[in-house]
Structures are given as C-alpha cells and as structure tokens.
Design a protein around this motif. Structure first.
Motif, PDB file in Angstrom:
ATOM      1  N   ASP A 189      -5.516  -5.749  -6.688  1.00 15.90           N
ATOM      2  CA  ASP A 189      -5.427  -7.021  -5.668  1.00 15.90           C
ATOM      3  C   ASP A 189      -5.727  -6.917  -4.421  1.00 15.90           C
ATOM      4  O   ASP A 189      -6.267  -7.731  -3.832  1.00 15.90           O
ATOM      5  N   GLU A 211      -9.680  -7.103  -4.044  1.00 18.91           N
ATOM      6  CA  GLU A 211     -10.198  -8.642  -4.216  1.00 18.91           C
ATOM      7  C   GLU A 211      -9.698  -9.500  -2.976  1.00 18.91           C
ATOM      8  O   GLU A 211     -10.568 -10.161  -2.454  1.00 18.91           O
ATOM      9  N   LYS A 231      -9.054  -8.154 -18.804  1.00 16.70           N
ATOM     10  CA  LYS A 231      -8.769  -8.916 -17.679  1.00 16.70           C
ATOM     11  C   LYS A 231      -9.085  -8.387 -16.240  1.00 16.70           C
ATOM     12  O   LYS A 231      -9.690  -9.044 -15.591  1.00 16.70           O
ATOM     13  N   GLU A 232      -8.915  -7.010 -16.140  1.00 18.22           N
ATOM     14  CA  GLU A 232      -9.252  -6.362 -14.987  1.00 18.22           C
ATOM     15  C   GLU A 232     -10.627  -6.240 -14.568  1.00 18.22           C
ATOM     16  O   GLU A 232     -11.116  -6.381 -13.705  1.00 18.22           O
ATOM     17  N   ARG A 237     -11.876  -9.416 -13.676  1.00 19.83           N
ATOM     18  CA  ARG A 237     -11.677  -9.512 -12.196  1.00 19.83           C
ATOM     19  C   ARG A 237     -12.708  -8.911 -11.441  1.00 19.83           C
ATOM     20  O   ARG A 237     -13.350  -9.618 -10.254  1.00 19.83           O
ATOM     21  N   CYS A 238     -12.963  -7.580 -11.756  1.00 20.01           N
ATOM     22  CA  CYS A 238     -13.789  -7.063 -10.996  1.00 20.01           C
ATOM     23  C   CYS A 238     -15.178  -7.749 -10.892  1.00 20.01           C
ATOM     24  O   CYS A 238     -15.968  -7.768 -10.099  1.00 20.01           O
ATOM     25  N   ASN A 248     -15.964 -10.878 -11.569  1.00 21.33           N
ATOM     26  CA  ASN A 248     -16.049 -11.870 -10.932  1.00 21.33           C
ATOM     27  C   ASN A 248     -16.037 -11.761  -9.456  1.00 21.33           C
ATOM     28  O   ASN A 248     -16.898 -12.336  -8.570  1.00 21.33           O
TER      29      ASN A 248
END
Length: 178
Positions: free
Chosen positions: A68, A71, A102-103, A106-107, A109
């Motif tokens: 978090d 990001e 999911k993580e 996120r990385c 993206n």
C-alpha cells in the motif's frame, strides 16, 4: 542488531544528513521484516528525506505488507527518487505466486503506470520491474501482453531517452529468449 533500535534509526532518517540516514537505512534493513509495521506507522509524510529513506527500506525488505505504501508513493510523491524506489519495491516484493494474484496485479499495474512517468529514471526502473514480473508463471496472459506492449512502446522512438529505449529493448530480448 537490537530490534529496539528501530525507532531511533527511523528518527535519524528525518535528519538532513544523507550519510547518517544511509547508515540508519542499512541498520533498519539488517533488522529485517519484523520492523515493517513500525516503518508503516512511523512514516513522516511532511519530511521528504524520511519518506525517501523509508521507501528504500521497504523496497529492500521486499515485504508484501509495504505494498500500500509503495503504491501510494508511486502515485502521490513529488520526488522522482521516492517514486523510483517505490517502483523497485513493486518489482521485487516477495509474493507467493499461487496465493497473491491480486497483489501481483497491483504491482504490475503500478509498474505500467510508472512506465508513463515524466521522469526517465522512474521509467527506467519500471522497465526493470516489468521484465522481472513478466517472468512469473502466475501472471495472466492479459497482463503479460500489456507489459510487452509497454516495453515495445518504451523501446520505440516514442521514448525520447535513449537509455530507457535500450533498456526496454534488452528486456524484450531477454523475455523472448526466456
């Protein structure tokens, strides 16, 4: 090294002394992942130097609990060095491929977003990160296609910084061979 040293080392990161902060950073890294929660609650958002060093420590520790913050640093920080460190963290976080889809997304993206950063050093770091993440088996075909497309764009004349173009070309070559 004593884990009780963490608060003092974190405090030192806020001093305007890069040599001392670099030493404190190494000390925090040596303390290991047990200090991640302390780092996350100790972030001084008003102090650029402290933010930069804490992001570096989180990136070096490769702990997914820092996702978090990494990001947020990538999206919101005005300092290119902080964004570059955040990109390195996103590239290197230790994720269990079978449990952390999911993580991982996120990385990836975040790395794709970093590939469009105004600062070339952030884009260069994003190339490294995309190459690293695209070797993972758990990455979806869609995400791999998006990554290759971005690397191709960065390897083209659309990218005005030669070193970024060359690094993106190298990443594409390595991914084709691998």
């Amino acid at each position: 090294m004593d884990p009780n040293a963490a608060p003092t080392l974190i405090k030192v990161l806020g001093y305007n002394n890069p040599a001392v902060a670099a030493t404190a950073t190494q000390g925090l890294i040596k303390l290991g992942r047990n200090i991640v929660p302390t780092l996350l609650i100790s972030l001084d958002t008003g102090n650029y130097g402290a933010r930069a060093w804490i992001v570096k420590v989180l990136a070096a520790l490769r702990d997914p609990r820092g996702l978090d913050l990494l990001e947020h640093a990538l999206i919101a920080d005005i300092a290119p060095s902080v964004r570059r460190s955040a990109v390195k963290g996103l590239a290197d976080l230790d994720l269990d491929e079978s449990k952390a889809l999911k993580e991982l997304a996120r990385c990836c993206n975040g790395l794709l977003q970093a590939s469009k950063d105004d600062e070339w050093i952030v884009r260069y770091a994003a190339v490294y990160g995309l190459e690293r993440r695209m070797t993972l088996n758990a990455l979806t075909p869609s995400m791999k296609n998006r990554g290759r497309s971005m690397l191709s764009q960065l390897a083209s004349e659309q990218e005005d910084v030669k070193v970024v173009r060359l690094r993106a070309s190298l990443a594409l070559q390595r991914l084709c061979v691998g």
